[in-house]
Write a protein that holds these residues in place. Structure first.
Motif, short mmCIF file in Angstrom:
data_model
loop_
_atom_site.label_atom_id
_atom_site.label_comp_id
_atom_site.label_asym_id
_atom_site.label_seq_id
_atom_site.Cartn_x
_atom_site.Cartn_y
_atom_site.Cartn_z
N CYS A 126 1.03 -1.17 0.03
CA CYS A 126 0.05 -0.01 -0.07
C CYS A 126 0.89 1.26 -0.02
N ASN A 165 -0.30 4.34 0.70
CA ASN A 165 -1.21 5.29 1.50
C ASN A 165 -0.67 5.00 3.15
N CYS A 168 -2.82 5.32 6.38
CA CYS A 168 -4.38 5.54 6.90
C CYS A 168 -4.16 4.98 8.39
N TYR A 173 -5.74 4.02 10.62
CA TYR A 173 -6.74 2.87 11.40
C TYR A 173 -6.23 1.50 10.59
N CYS A 174 -5.28 1.25 9.52
CA CYS A 174 -5.20 0.00 9.00
C CYS A 174 -3.67 -0.63 9.08
N PHE A 188 -2.48 -2.30 6.80
CA PHE A 188 -1.43 -2.31 5.66
C PHE A 188 -0.95 -0.92 5.32
N SER A 189 -1.28 -0.03 6.41
CA SER A 189 -0.62 1.44 6.10
C SER A 189 0.84 1.27 5.95
N GLY A 217 -4.50 -3.67 -1.08
CA GLY A 217 -3.93 -2.55 -0.62
C GLY A 217 -4.13 -1.83 -1.65
N GLU A 218 -3.82 -0.52 -1.71
CA GLU A 218 -3.62 0.58 -2.69
C GLU A 218 -2.43 1.07 -3.17
N LYS A 246 -5.26 8.48 -1.53
CA LYS A 246 -6.41 8.33 -0.86
C LYS A 246 -6.40 9.55 -0.02
N GLN A 249 -4.65 -7.70 7.48
CA GLN A 249 -5.21 -6.42 7.48
C GLN A 249 -5.64 -5.89 8.86
S1 SF4 Z 1 -5.31 -0.73 2.37
FE1 SF4 Z 1 -6.35 0.69 2.29
S2 SF4 Z 1 -7.00 1.49 4.28
FE2 SF4 Z 1 -5.07 0.19 4.44
S3 SF4 Z 1 -3.64 1.64 4.44
FE3 SF4 Z 1 -4.04 1.05 2.35
S4 SF4 Z 1 -5.50 2.45 1.23
FE4 SF4 Z 1 -5.60 2.71 3.75
#
Ligand code: SF4
Length: 375
Positions: free
Chosen positions: A89, A91, A93, A95-96, A98-99, A134-135, A203, A341
């Protein structure tokens, strides 16, 4: 032409948040009666149904929600399972698990590993999968999805995807490759607080994410799932904004099917505190309110919730459930929890969930577009 950001601008977050306290029991009773009479509810009715004034009416709402759901969907429950393709990922985030800033082992499944996962999932009985990543545009972009879909399509008749927001042309391509539905959650509709949770990466662009459902609709995808991450901000306000967006999208894309999910924030690696806790009773109220507000929207409940909660609410309005979920890439063929995750709550295997559903008089549906077909 209007887009949803213009609609959103007409609703001040703090005004919405304050409005729930002003709802009366009379408004709640009126909204329930309208739903019972098969009338279409408006956003003010929905506001009343999720307000504190509706709490004494919860049993009544649950009865009506159950009736409406059975009339529209019969006593059926679709089962699906998430297949995590990658935990890469780009990004951050807060709360995640995978951040990008979390120091976890990262992996992206090869085509051979995807085939292994497909066979393991198929052996469990599923015909409907939800692909999750993930992104990471660089690692898991459209070219990767095309290859993965070529591997998976022969195994499953219904494929949904929950990946990074894409361009309209890319959604069109996915539709041509057999993707039936796209899930994209706004997480929170509070524009300023959104920035607090989404610190880095694509994101963090609130408006690009907000416009994603319209790109999905423009691309002609059959079904769209929306929702918010409950626990980030005031749940009533975010749930109300989901209803506003659903209302808007249904008018604009009247041929599309819609589903709603209501994930509550779960513990994860490096995860932040739950800012705005939502109780199980609140969640029941929200599920019933969505059903009374919209009689034909599909309502989906994941394994984030406990087995006991899922067993108790499955007949109150829910139309689909995940079961036996693994939230890490490769989790079905080779379990490695260090890659997950978030931790799920309902850890039962698929057979146990299917048995529980049948024991409540519901037919398990393994294929989204062919209700009534039994395994
Ligand atoms: S998987 Fe989605 S929620 Fe988790 S960090 Fe990446 S973008 Fe954010």
């Amino acid at each position: 032409m209007t887009d949803f950001s213009q609609v959103l601008a007409q609703h001040d977050w703090y005004e919405v948040a304050a409005s729930f306290e002003r709802c009366s029991e009379e408004q709640v009773a009126e909204a329930i009666t309208k739903a019972q009479q098969q009338q279409r509810l408006n956003l003010d009715d929905f506001r009343a149904l999720i307000s504190p004034a509706a709490q004494p009416y919860l049993e009544h709402m649950a009865r009506v929600s159950k009736e409406l759901t059975e009339q529209r969907f019969g006593k059926t429950m679709q089962l699906f399972v998430p297949l995590y393709l990658s935990n890469m990922c780009s990004n951050i985030c807060t709360y995640c698990g995978f951040s990008m800033e979390n120091r976890i082992r990262r992996t992206t499944l090869t085509m051979a590993q995807i085939e292994q996962e497909a066979l393991a999932i198929k052996a469990l009985g599923f015909d409907h999968i939800l692909l999750v990543t993930g992104e990471s545009e660089r690692k898991v972009g459209i070219a990767y999805f095309e290859q993965a879909l070529a591997v998976l399509r022969p195994h499953f008749s219904h494929i949904s995807m929950e990946v990074q927001p894409l361009a309209t042309d890319e959604y069109r391509r996915l539709s041509q490759l057999g993707v039936e539905s796209i899930l994209v959650y706004q997480e929170t509709y509070h524009r300023e607080k959104y920035a607090k949770y989404h610190l880095k990466g694509k994101k963090s662009d609130f408006d690009y994410r907000l416009a994603t459902p319209e790109r999905v609709g423009d691309a002609g995808i059959n079904k769209l799932g929306i929702g918010c991450l409950l626990g980030l901000e005031d749940w009533r306000s975010d749930a109300f904004h989901v209803a506003i967006q659903l209302d808007y999208l249904e008018k604009k894309y009247w041929k599309m099917r819609f589903s709603l999910s209501f994930p509550r924030l779960r513990p994860c690696e490096g995860g932040s505190e739950v800012n705005s806790p939502m109780s199980e009773r609140d969640l029941v109220q929200l599920i019933c309110a969505y059903r009374l507000f919209n009689h034909h929207v599909e309502l989906s409940l994941s394994t984030r919730e406990s087995a006991m909660f899922r067993d108790n609410v499955l007949n109150l309005g829910i139309t689909s459930m995940s079961a036996g979920s693994k939230t890490q890439p490769g989790g079905y063929a080779n379990a490695d929890k260090s890659l997950e995750q978030f931790s799920i709550d309902d850890n039962r295997d698929v057979a146990s969930v299917a048995k529980m559903i049948a024991s409540k008089g519901y037919q398990v549906v393994w294929k989204d577009w062919q209700p009534g077909l039994n395994r």
